[in-house]
Design a protein around this motif. Sequence first.
Motif, PDB file in Angstrom:
ATOM      1  N   PRO A  84       0.835  -1.211   0.000  1.00  0.00           N
ATOM      2  CA  PRO A  84       0.000   0.000   0.000  1.00  0.00           C
ATOM      3  C   PRO A  84       0.863   1.251   0.000  1.00  0.00           C
ATOM      4  CG  PRO A  84      -0.761  -1.593   1.630  1.00  0.00           C
ATOM      5  CD  PRO A  84       0.567  -2.084   1.156  1.00  0.00           C
ATOM      6  N   ALA A 136       0.010   4.105   1.366  1.00  0.00           N
ATOM      7  CA  ALA A 136      -0.324   4.983   2.495  1.00  0.00           C
ATOM      8  C   ALA A 136      -0.810   4.107   3.643  1.00  0.00           C
ATOM      9  CB  ALA A 136      -1.389   6.001   2.090  1.00  0.00           C
ATOM     10  N   GLY A 139      -3.191   2.529   6.597  1.00  0.00           N
ATOM     11  CA  GLY A 139      -4.607   2.177   6.625  1.00  0.00           C
ATOM     12  C   GLY A 139      -4.892   0.813   6.060  1.00  0.00           C
ATOM     13  N   ALA A 140      -4.158   0.422   5.015  1.00  0.00           N
ATOM     14  CA  ALA A 140      -4.297  -0.904   4.417  1.00  0.00           C
ATOM     15  C   ALA A 140      -3.004  -1.676   4.644  1.00  0.00           C
ATOM     16  CB  ALA A 140      -4.583  -0.799   2.924  1.00  0.00           C
ATOM     17  N   GLY A 164      -7.338  -4.578   5.798  1.00  0.00           N
ATOM     18  CA  GLY A 164      -6.862  -3.831   6.951  1.00  0.00           C
ATOM     19  C   GLY A 164      -7.487  -4.361   8.217  1.00  0.00           C
ATOM     20  N   TRP A 186      -7.872   5.061   3.717  1.00  0.00           N
ATOM     21  CA  TRP A 186      -6.920   4.692   2.658  1.00  0.00           C
ATOM     22  C   TRP A 186      -7.647   4.583   1.322  1.00  0.00           C
ATOM     23  CZ3 TRP A 186      -6.954   0.796  -0.853  1.00  0.00           C
ATOM     24  CH2 TRP A 186      -5.804   0.658  -1.640  1.00  0.00           C
ATOM     25  N   TRP A 187      -8.814   3.944   1.320  1.00  0.00           N
ATOM     26  CA  TRP A 187      -9.526   3.738   0.067  1.00  0.00           C
ATOM     27  C   TRP A 187      -9.938   5.051  -0.572  1.00  0.00           C
ATOM     28  CZ3 TRP A 187     -14.385   4.875  -1.815  1.00  0.00           C
ATOM     29  CH2 TRP A 187     -14.705   4.267  -3.030  1.00  0.00           C
ATOM     30  N   SER A 207      -6.742   6.421  -2.118  1.00  0.00           N
ATOM     31  CA  SER A 207      -5.845   5.588  -2.926  1.00  0.00           C
ATOM     32  C   SER A 207      -6.547   4.389  -3.528  1.00  0.00           C
ATOM     33  CB  SER A 207      -4.687   5.087  -2.041  1.00  0.00           C
ATOM     34  OG  SER A 207      -4.125   6.116  -1.269  1.00  0.00           O
TER      35      SER A 207
END
Length: 894
Positions: A624, A626, A628-629, A713, A722-723, A726
Motif C-alpha cells: 500500500p 499509504a 490504513g491498508a 486492513g 486509505w480507500w 488511494s
Amino acid sequence: MGGDGYRVGIDFGTSNTAAVLAFPDGRVRPLIFDGSPLLPSAVFAEPLPAEPSAVSADPSPAEFLAADPSPSGVAPAAGGLLVGRDATHAARTRPDCFEPHPKRCVDDGTVLLGGRSVPVPELIRAVLRRVAGEAARVAGAPVSRAVLTCPVGWGTARREVLLRAARAEFAEVTLVTEPVAAATYFVAVAGGRVPVGASVMVYDLGAGTFDASVVRRTAGGFEVLAAEGLPDVGGLDIDAAVFASLGRTYGERDPAAWARLAAPADRADQRAARALWDDVRHGKEMLSRAPRTTVHVPLFDDDAPLGREEVEELAAPILERTVALSGRVLAAAGVAAAGLTGLFLVGGSSRMPLVGRLLHRHLGVAPTVVEQPELVVAEGSLHARPIAAPPGEAAPPGPDWPGEPPPPPEPVEPRRRLSPRVLAAVGLAVALLATTAAVLLHQWREPPAADLARLPPAFGDDCRRGAASDLPGATAALHCPGPTGDAVVGLFADRAAVDTAYDQAVRESGGTPGEGDCGTDGRGEHRYPDTGPARGRVLCYQEAGTATFLWTDDETATLSRAVSSTEDVPGLREAWRAWTGSPDFPTAEEGELAALVSLQGCRRAGVADLDDFAGAVAAVTCQPNAPGATEVSYFRFPSLEALRGAMDARVAVTGAGPGVDCADGKAPGFSGTRRFDLRSADLGVLSCHPGPRSTLVMEWSVEALLVAGRAVGTDAAALAGWWRGSFGPPVARIVEAVNAASTPPFPSAEERALLGHIPERTRVNCLRPSAEQRRVNVGAAPVVAAVVCGPTSGARIVFYYRFADVASMRRSYGSGDDGGKDCTRLPDGFNGESRYSRGGATGRLRCGQSENGNRYLEWTTDQLAVQAFAFQGGDPFAMIDWWRHDAGPVLTPR
C-alpha cells in the motif's frame, strides 16, 4: 535409479551458484533450488552455544586444507551452516552471522561469523553440499562426478581451495575455466558456428567480478589467448552506486539516520541496511524489464523512485571500465574486433540493456545474449575440456568435444569367416525379427493419433498407452514420462465427465476447494495457472507416504495424475509446473497492471485470490502507498462482462449489504455494497465485508479500466480513509479511460470550447458530469456544455455549466441580494452573496458552508453565460485567493 552416469556442472558464483545435471541418456536440466535455478551462494553460521572453546575449536585455513580426517582430504563441515535462501532468511535476525559472498573471501582464509571463525573452504563446501544433495535427489542416488568452473585468472592456491572443498562432496572433480565453459556452451548448446581457428570474446559480468577473455577454437576445444579481469567491478558495485546516490538525498535529510544505514552498528540497523541493499538489488534487476520502480528506504519509511535512465547513468562509469578492458584484451590477443566470430555475454549482470549498447558502440560488434545468462557457464562446463592437471597427476577424463566425430574403430580379425550366403541369411533373419518386434512394440505402446492430438501440449509425443481403469470414467489413458515418474492422462468424453471425476477426487481426498497453493506446497485445490486465463483446476494432497497431483484441462477434456513419495513433493511440484506451465513474473499482462496501479513491491497474487475473482487474466499484490491498508491487490479482466460477473459473485459470496454505502467505514458490521463515482462519473461497485482472522476487506471495480481491487486492513476508519485517497490507479488514468468510454467521447466540440475558458491550474482531470449531477446543480435548464474538474488549490470539485443565453443562466442561479455580504471580504460564517467585477468579467458570487462543514462557492459569468460551483473547499482565504486567480472562467480562451 542410481547416480552412475550422471555429471553435474557447477558455476560457483559470487552471489549465486548455478548447477546443471547431465543425465546418462544425454538430457541436461538445471537443478532447482527453492523454485529457482539460482542458489544464493550466501552462508549463515548458526550461533553456537556460549562455550569457552566454541571459537578456538574451529580449524584454521591451513589446518583445514592440510588435515586429512576424511578420504576426501577435507575436514567435515561444522554443523549449523545454512546456505541459499535459508541463509538470507536467517540473516534478517542475525546479520553478523551472514556471509553473502563467500567467493570474494577466497583469499581471506577464515571469515568471522557471529564470533565464530569459519574457514572459507568450509563455506564453499556448504554451498556445494546443497548442490550435491539436489543432484542426488534428482538422480536417485549420490552423483559422484562434478565439473566446477573458476575464473581464468585464478592461480593454483585459489583453485586448490575450490577443489578441496568440492572433493569433500564429490568423488571425481574437474575444473574448467569460465570463459572456456561459456564459449563451449555457445557452440555445443546454443548452436553457434565457430570454425576451428576462429576467435570469440567472452564478456562475463557477474555480481562481484568482471572478466574479459578472448578464446580460439582448436580441434580439441578452446584455448585462451588473452584474459584480464576487474576484481572490483560487478553487479554489486552498481548496487553500491545506487546506494550512494540514495545517500546523497537521504543523508542531507537526516545525516544520523543515513549513517545508521551506511555504517550499521547494531543488529537492528544491520537488518535495516540489509533490507535496503536487497531492495536496491531487486530494483536494479527489475529495471532490466521495466522502465521504473521504487526502493523502500528503511528508517526513513520512504519509497524512493528509481528509473532505468538514472541507474544507467550511475552504472555507465562502471560499465565503461569493462568495455575499455575488453578493448585491451582484444589488443593483447592480437585479434581485431572485426575479426571476432562472436561476442558472448554471460553472467547475471550482463542482463542490463546498457551493457550491450556500450559494447556495440565501442567495439562495433553486436553481442550474443541468451535467455538465462546465469546458466551458460554451468552448462557449458559439461561439454568443455578440463584444466590440464599439474605435473605428476593424470589428467581427469573430459567430455567429448561436440561436433568432433570419434576416431574409427580398429579393425578386428574375426576367428572364423562366414560365407556371404550365410551372412545374408543371418542378416535377413535378424532384420525380420527386429521388424516384427518393432511393429508389435509400436502397436502396444503407440497411442492412436486421435488420442495424441488431445494431449495437453506440454506432454509432447512420447506417451504410451495405458489402461482406461487408471483413471475411472476415462475412455482412454496415456502414460507420459516426466522427471519424477510417469503422469497418467485420462481422456474423457467431455468436460462434464472430467468435472464429475475431479469433484469425486476432491471429496475423497478431503480437500477444501479454493484453499492452499499447490505451486508452493503439497496440499491445496485451486485453479491454474497462477496467472492468465484459467486452463483448469488442480488438487494436491498427501496420504500414507504418497503425494498426488491431479489436474484438469478444460480445452482437451483430460484429467491427469502424477504420484511420488511425500519425500519428493518439491520434485513432483516442479514436474507439475513443467507440465502445466507457469511463466516468470511479470508476464506482459502483469507488468501492464503493475505499471497501471503505480505501486511498489508488486508480486504475483496468490491463486486463492484469482479463485475469488474468477475470470481475471492477471493479478498483482502490492505494498500500500499509504497507512490504513496492510495489503492491496488488483485484478485485470478481459471484458466488462467478466468484471461485473466477478463482482456480482463476490457480493453474493460475502453477503455484503446491498445499497449500503461503506466508503466512510461506518457501515454496520462493516458490510455494504453500492456503486460509487468520481466527481459524479460512475466508476463501479464498492463492497465491504469482514475477512478472515479479524481482518476487514474492501473490494471495488473501476469499470473503465477493467480492473478490480481488494484492500485488507484491521481498522475500519483507517482502511476506509486509505480507500478514499488511494482506491485505484492514478486518477489521471481513470479520467482518461472514463472520457474515452463516454458517449460521445469527452470532450465534444462544445465541451472543448468551455475547457478553453478554464485556467490551466483548474483544468485538472476534467470529466463530463452525470445527468443526475446536472439536475442537482442546475435543474432542468438546458445547457450547451458541462464539465467538472479538480482537485484544485481552492476546492476539490468544480463544475462549469454553459447556457445558451444569459437569461437561462440567471434563472438557474436564482435571485440575488444586492445588499448581501461580499464573499471576497471573508464574511462571518463564510456566508454571503453579491455582485462582482473581475478582469473584465461580471456576475454574481455566492459563498456558504454546509451542515457538515464543507464550504462552497457559486458564481456566474455574464459575458460567457457560465454558472460555476466549487464544492469541498478548504480555508476561506485559500478559496477566495483561488477564485480570484485560477477559478475562471476567463473571457479569452487559453
